[in-house]
Write a protein that holds these residues in place. Structure first.
Motif, PDB file in Angstrom:
ATOM      1  N   ILE A   3       0.836  -1.201   0.000  1.00  0.00           N
ATOM      2  CA  ILE A   3       0.000   0.000   0.000  1.00  0.00           C
ATOM      3  C   ILE A   3       0.872   1.253   0.000  1.00  0.00           C
ATOM      4  N   LEU A   4       1.958   1.234   0.794  1.00  0.00           N
ATOM      5  CA  LEU A   4       2.829   2.409   0.853  1.00  0.00           C
ATOM      6  C   LEU A   4       3.487   2.683  -0.496  1.00  0.00           C
ATOM      7  N   SER A  29       4.302  -2.925   4.622  1.00  0.00           N
ATOM      8  CA  SER A  29       4.351  -4.384   4.531  1.00  0.00           C
ATOM      9  C   SER A  29       3.037  -4.997   4.067  1.00  0.00           C
ATOM     10  N   ALA A  30       1.979  -4.188   4.011  1.00  0.00           N
ATOM     11  CA  ALA A  30       0.643  -4.707   3.726  1.00  0.00           C
ATOM     12  C   ALA A  30       0.341  -4.654   2.238  1.00  0.00           C
ATOM     13  N   THR A  31      -0.169  -5.762   1.712  1.00  0.00           N
ATOM     14  CA  THR A  31      -0.684  -5.802   0.341  1.00  0.00           C
ATOM     15  C   THR A  31      -2.195  -5.987   0.411  1.00  0.00           C
ATOM     16  N   GLY A  80     -11.937  -3.643   4.632  1.00  0.00           N
ATOM     17  CA  GLY A  80     -11.140  -4.382   3.669  1.00  0.00           C
ATOM     18  C   GLY A  80     -10.216  -5.410   4.285  1.00  0.00           C
ATOM     19  N   GLU A  81      -9.483  -6.090   3.410  1.00  0.00           N
ATOM     20  CA  GLU A  81      -8.586  -7.161   3.822  1.00  0.00           C
ATOM     21  C   GLU A  81      -7.186  -6.904   3.277  1.00  0.00           C
ATOM     22  N   VAL A  82      -6.181  -7.175   4.113  1.00  0.00           N
ATOM     23  CA  VAL A  82      -4.787  -7.054   3.691  1.00  0.00           C
ATOM     24  C   VAL A  82      -4.016  -8.283   4.157  1.00  0.00           C
TER      25      VAL A  82
END
Length: 360
Positions: free
Chosen positions: A30-31, A86-88, A60-62
């Motif tokens: 996300i970053l 670190s989140a997708t 939502g989900e990550v």
């Protein structure tokens, strides 16, 4: 999530309360997506080590990549916090992050740079001045950082210690090439800093990329400012002070600069000279491990605690903290828990080393 729906994309990320949105490609953090599209999410190390990018997921989900538990622990993740570095995304996502700003999104560029000068300021601090291409000066906020791209692709991050207005000198017959100032601390055994302290020469060429980071003065507030630095965490603070002086910003500001011994405050004279010129700036040096031969008669102890001793109520302040992760993390926790500082008024840039990034 592993369903076909979860593997689709791109997904939309919306950030509240600003309402800004951007798309995230499959497998992209996300970053990284926000940076690519000019959305100024807060962040520091980009490696899941510092926690500066942590924010709350509203919808939502990550899925998270590997990261350190001190940056995001299982309990925080369970109640909906995410590390955007670190989140997708596995679906459309809504995040809550109050530090998002349009202003922070200067274009990130790769460029060659040339070592202009090396100045050893203490036993383990080198001031390195890097000359940038003359035809297209980089734009940045005072407090942001650049990354050296090493030959093997590894990266090392250092904050600019000079404010943007100092980038190009125009006091000569022709404008000088833009120069950024970096404060590099020697980490014995460190691939890059060993080179800086033993082999680096003037005119050496290195590749840089930047600007990065969300550490800069928020100028839409008139709250008093606490500047908290440990060691070379002073570098971006120096840039902020230069910027405040240049812009005529008169908000009350106090700098707490901590070191183990007095020699660690390697630009003490510079700070005192600025205080003489800036009536609204105060300076409190704090030493934690003074030896008898230092003849130190000033404040002692941990620098972040000195702030609370002097300012037990931070509810009306903004804090800008930079330095070793243990200092920044302790300040963030203690100021919120014990000094009434609103969490969204704590701005930080933790100096994570390569060792820090691989430690949990």
């Amino acid at each position: 999530m592993t369903s076909a729906t979860a593997q689709a994309g791109p997904f939309q990320v919306t950030v509240q309360p600003s309402g800004r949105s951007f798309s995230v490609e499959p497998g992209e953090t996300i970053l990284a997506a926000g940076i690519r599209q000019g959305v100024g999410l807060p962040y520091g190390c980009k490696d899941g080590a510092c926690g500066s990018c942590k924010c709350r997921k509203l919808e939502g989900e990550v899925t998270h990549r590997a990261h350190q538990s001190k940056a995001l622990n299982a309990g925080e993740e369970a109640v909906g916090y995410v590390l955007t570095c670190s989140a997708t995304a596995q679906s459309d996502v809504v995040l809550e992050s109050r530090q998002v700003t349009d202003e922070s999104a200067f274009p990130i560029r790769k460029m060659p740079s040339r070592v202009q000068s090396l100045e050893k300021k203490s036993h383990d601090v080198m001031i390195v001045r890097m000359q940038l291409p003359a035809n297209d000066a980089m734009r940045y906020h005072a407090g942001q950082y650049v990354e050296f791209i090493l030959r093997d692709g590894d990266r090392r991050s250092y904050s600019m210690a000079n404010a943007p207005h100092t980038l190009v000198r125009t006091d000569g017959p022709t404008p000088a090439a833009p120069v950024i100032e970096l404060h590099i601390r020697h980490m014995p055994g460190g691939k890059f800093t060993d080179h800086v302290f033993t082999a680096m020469k003037e005119k050496e060429i290195l590749r840089l990329e930047g600007p990065y980071g969300s550490f800069f003065l928020r100028e839409d507030s008139d709250k008093p400012v606490v500047l908290l630095a440990s060691g070379t965490g002073f570098a971006p603070i120096k840039a902020v002070i230069e910027h405040m002086q240049f812009q005529g910003i008169t908000r009350p500001a106090v700098l707490y600069w901590g070191g183990r011994r007095p020699r660690d405050l390697y630009l003490d004279d510079w700070v005192r000279a600025r205080c003489a010129e800036m009536p609204n700036l105060r300076y409190v040096p704090v030493i934690s491990h003074a030896l008898p031969e230092d003849n130190w008669t000033g404040r002692t102890g941990f620098v972040h605690k000195a702030v609370m001793e002097d300012l037990p109520d931070l509810s009306g302040h903004q804090v800008y903290a930079c330095g070793a992760p243990v200092v920044v993390d302790s300040a963030r926790a203690d100021y919120s828990a014990h000094a009434k500082l609103p969490p969204d008024e704590f701005y930080a840039d933790a100096f994570t080393t390569e060792a820090d990034k691989h430690r949990d």
